[in-house]
Design a protein around this motif. Structure first.
Motif, short mmCIF file in Angstrom:
data_model
loop_
_atom_site.label_atom_id
_atom_site.label_comp_id
_atom_site.label_asym_id
_atom_site.label_seq_id
_atom_site.Cartn_x
_atom_site.Cartn_y
_atom_site.Cartn_z
N HIS A 130 -0.63 -3.14 10.58
CA HIS A 130 0.19 -2.63 9.48
C HIS A 130 1.41 -3.56 9.38
N CYS A 131 1.45 -4.39 8.35
CA CYS A 131 2.47 -5.44 8.24
C CYS A 131 3.52 -5.07 7.20
N PHE A 132 4.78 -5.11 7.62
CA PHE A 132 5.91 -4.80 6.75
C PHE A 132 6.87 -5.98 6.69
N SER A 133 7.62 -6.04 5.61
CA SER A 133 8.65 -7.08 5.43
C SER A 133 9.97 -6.60 6.00
N ALA A 159 1.74 -1.91 14.37
CA ALA A 159 2.57 -2.08 13.18
C ALA A 159 3.59 -3.18 13.48
N PHE A 160 3.82 -4.04 12.48
CA PHE A 160 4.64 -5.22 12.70
C PHE A 160 5.68 -5.40 11.60
N CYS A 161 6.89 -5.72 12.02
CA CYS A 161 7.97 -6.08 11.11
C CYS A 161 8.91 -6.96 11.92
N PHE A 162 9.07 -8.20 11.48
CA PHE A 162 9.90 -9.15 12.22
C PHE A 162 11.06 -9.60 11.35
N ASN A 163 12.22 -9.77 11.97
CA ASN A 163 13.38 -10.27 11.23
C ASN A 163 13.04 -11.58 10.54
N ARG A 181 7.88 4.52 5.96
CA ARG A 181 7.76 3.19 6.57
C ARG A 181 8.08 3.26 8.06
N LYS A 182 9.17 3.96 8.36
CA LYS A 182 9.60 4.10 9.76
C LYS A 182 8.51 4.78 10.60
N GLU A 183 7.86 5.80 10.04
CA GLU A 183 6.80 6.50 10.78
C GLU A 183 5.61 5.58 11.05
N ILE A 184 5.21 4.81 10.05
CA ILE A 184 4.09 3.90 10.24
C ILE A 184 4.45 2.81 11.26
N LEU A 185 5.71 2.36 11.23
CA LEU A 185 6.13 1.32 12.18
C LEU A 185 6.11 1.81 13.63
N VAL A 192 0.84 -1.20 0.00
CA VAL A 192 0.00 0.00 0.00
C VAL A 192 0.88 1.25 0.00
N LEU A 193 1.86 1.29 0.89
CA LEU A 193 2.73 2.47 0.97
C LEU A 193 3.51 2.67 -0.32
N PHE A 194 4.03 1.59 -0.90
CA PHE A 194 4.77 1.69 -2.16
C PHE A 194 3.89 2.34 -3.23
N ARG A 195 2.66 1.87 -3.37
CA ARG A 195 1.75 2.38 -4.40
C ARG A 195 1.40 3.84 -4.17
N LYS A 196 1.16 4.21 -2.91
CA LYS A 196 0.79 5.60 -2.61
C LYS A 196 1.98 6.53 -2.81
#
Length: 172
Positions: free
Chosen positions: A70-73, A112-116, A103-107, A18-22
């Motif tokens: 909010h899920c990030f890779s 918001a989730f981002c796991f190694n 991305r950092k702001e949304i995290l 979503v963020l990439f597209r926006k």
């Protein structure tokens, strides 16, 4: 992974996508001089578009915005180690300008989730298939691989659709 919802329904968003597209939508090329070009993004506009999309889904699906994951890779996804050509077609293609800062702001959001070693679609899959969960999870992603997840799905400019267990099994 623990996620508390207010009313038993949550939206699991592929926030990378979503963020990439926006952000890409707000990016513009500017000619500074003959043969001198640059790109820039108005990050405020891109973030407004991101949040507008989230709130549109929440309104349409009757979901409280605090029930959005909010899920990030993670950048160190293990798939690259076990299969180096993974997403090789994307190599050298830059993300929109400012993507990392947004991305950092949304995290910084509480849900918001981002796991190694885990990609956004895997996090969404975990939320969607937790055994004995009392939460209905709606998947918000354009990633075709998530059609392996039974349940409700939504994406930009499409009506919500339901993936049956049989359809999910056939897709795998």
């Amino acid at each position: 992974v623990k996620f508390q919802t207010i009313e038993g329904r949550m939206l699991a968003v592929d926030s990378d996508m979503v963020l990439f597209r926006k952000a890409a939508k707000t990016e513009v090329e500017v000619e500074l001089d003959h043969w001198v070009w640059t790109r820039h993004t108005d990050c405020r506009e891109a973030m407004d578009l991101y949040w507008q999309q989230i709130h549109q889904w929440c309104d349409e699906l009757n979901i409280d915005p605090v029930n959005v994951a909010h899920c990030f890779s993670a950048k160190s996804a293990w798939r690259h180690r076990i299969y180096p050509p993974y997403k090789y077609n994307r190599k050298g293609k830059p993300k929109p300008i400012g993507f990392g800062a947004m991305r950092k702001e949304i995290l910084e959001q509480p849900n918001a989730f981002c796991f190694n070693e885990i990609e956004a679609d895997d996090v969404i899959g975990m939320f969607s298939t937790m055994p004995d969960s009392q939460t209905d999870v709606i998947v918000a992603s354009g990633d075709k691989d998530l059609k392996q997840i039974p349940g409700w799905h939504v994406w930009e400019d499409t009506d919500p659709y339901f993936v049956t267990y049989e359809d999910a099994e056939r897709f795998t």
